[in-house]
Design an enzyme around this catalytic site. Structure first.
Site, PDB file in Angstrom:
ATOM      1  N   ILE A   1       0.837  -1.196   0.000  1.00 14.65           N
ATOM      2  CA  ILE A   1       0.000   0.000   0.000  1.00 14.65           C
ATOM      3  C   ILE A   1       0.870   1.242   0.000  1.00 14.65           C
ATOM      4  O   ILE A   1       1.838   1.336   0.773  1.00 14.65           O
ATOM      5  CB  ILE A   1      -0.919   0.021   1.238  1.00 14.65           C
ATOM      6  CG1 ILE A   1      -1.699  -1.291   1.351  1.00 14.65           C
ATOM      7  CG2 ILE A   1      -1.870   1.210   1.181  1.00 14.65           C
ATOM      8  CD1 ILE A   1      -2.411  -1.450   2.681  1.00 14.65           C
ATOM      9  N   CYS A   2       0.528   2.176  -0.850  1.00 11.94           N
ATOM     10  CA  CYS A   2       1.218   3.464  -0.870  1.00 11.94           C
ATOM     11  C   CYS A   2       0.350   4.482  -0.124  1.00 11.94           C
ATOM     12  O   CYS A   2      -0.630   5.007  -0.649  1.00 11.94           O
ATOM     13  CB  CYS A   2       1.460   3.915  -2.313  1.00 11.94           C
ATOM     14  SG  CYS A   2       2.414   5.452  -2.439  1.00 11.94           S
ATOM     15  N   LEU A   3       0.718   4.726   1.128  1.00 15.03           N
ATOM     16  CA  LEU A   3      -0.031   5.641   1.993  1.00 15.03           C
ATOM     17  C   LEU A   3       0.951   6.359   2.890  1.00 15.03           C
ATOM     18  O   LEU A   3       1.836   5.735   3.485  1.00 15.03           O
ATOM     19  CB  LEU A   3      -1.049   4.858   2.817  1.00 15.03           C
ATOM     20  CG  LEU A   3      -1.950   5.655   3.750  1.00 15.03           C
ATOM     21  CD1 LEU A   3      -2.875   6.580   2.961  1.00 15.03           C
ATOM     22  CD2 LEU A   3      -2.781   4.725   4.628  1.00 15.03           C
TER      23      LEU A   3
END
Length: 279
Positions: free
Chosen positions: A130-132
């Site tokens: 996840i890119c967060l």
């Protein structure tokens, strides 16, 4: 042991010749790994475990909408979570499983979260990463020790509904999201239906199973009683009015629907009783 080794490192302990400790720092077979940890490390670990347990209890008492989380194998290091896709999104009706690895330095470091259920999303790659920003340490990210696992899962759920095409992990999906939203939503919906829509049956408690069984038995008993009544009614209808009157008076009638002869009546005990009663 005459000398405490709690504050000594493994390298110092095994610095002797051949790597075998000797003298006052010799190891005892009954020693546990915690014997090599400083009081500060033990205190930090205890506080970390208490914090994670408290966060999980809070999630169980007051879970955010569509979010749940629990321990895996009774360990605070490994957690599992589920996120239900929001309505009016391509992920509606989907149940997405996630894996959470809590680092030793939590909450000073953010947890590592990964999707186990495949999802078609610009900010989530094919292996579930996840890119967060909340999953990254400053300066590149915005993780803070004051944040919790529940806040993190809520942010991931929000990211599912509101992708960030400016910081994608999947460039082709991000381009599709920006240039052809209809096609993106169609593919995301098909992906969700294929991988995340669960066909489950209702889980019933043992009491519910027993009540259902009793209800079925009662229904079957009533059905049998109705059939018996119908059978009796049909039998009554097969007799003539005179035969029915004879039956009401206690006079037997043959199965063919004909009244028995006088000889037959006298041969039957109950008929004799009926005759004596009339006399």
């Amino acid at each position: 042991m005459s000398q405490s080794i709690g504050a000594r490192s493994f390298a110092a302990i095994f610095k002797n010749q051949g790597g075998i400790p000797s003298g006052p720092v010799a190891l005892d077979a009954s020693m546990s790994f915690s014997s090599f940890l400083t009081p500060a490390v033990l205190t930090f670990r205890m506080r970390r475990s208490l914090r994670i347990s408290k966060e999980l209890s809070q999630l169980e008492r007051e879970p955010p909408p569509g979010v749940s989380c629990w321990m895996k194998n009774e360990s605070t290091n490994q957690l599992q979570a589920q996120i239900i896709g929001d309505e009016k999104t391509p992920y509606s009706d989907g149940v997405f499983d996630l894996e959470i690895q809590v680092p030793e330095r939590y909450p000073m470091e953010p947890p590592k979260v990964q999707f186990l259920t495949p999802i078609y999303h610009p900010n989530i790659d094919s292996v579930g990463r996840i890119c967060l920003d909340l999953l990254k340490m400053p300066p590149s990210g915005n993780w803070k020790p004051s944040l919790s696992i529940g806040t993190l899962l809520t942010s991931i759920k929000l990211l599912m509904s509101q992708p960030n095409p400016d910081d994608p992990l999947m460039a082709d999906i991000s381009t599709e999201f920006l240039t052809n939203r209809v096609v993106f939503e169609q593919k995301a919906r098909e992906h969700t239906h294929k991988h995340a829509v669960q066909k489950t049956t209702a889980v019933t408690s043992p009491k519910q199973v027993k009540d259902q069984s009793d209800s079925n038995d009662s229904d079957q008993s009533e059905s049998s009683s109705d059939e018996s009544d119908q059978s009796g009614s049909s039998s009554d209808e097969s007799h003539s009015p005179a035969d029915q009157l004879a039956i009401q008076e206690g006079i037997p009638v043959s199965q063919a629907g004909k009244r028995l002869s006088v000889e037959d009546l006298n041969a039957q005990p109950h008929a004799k009783k009926h005759k004596a009663h009339q006399q």
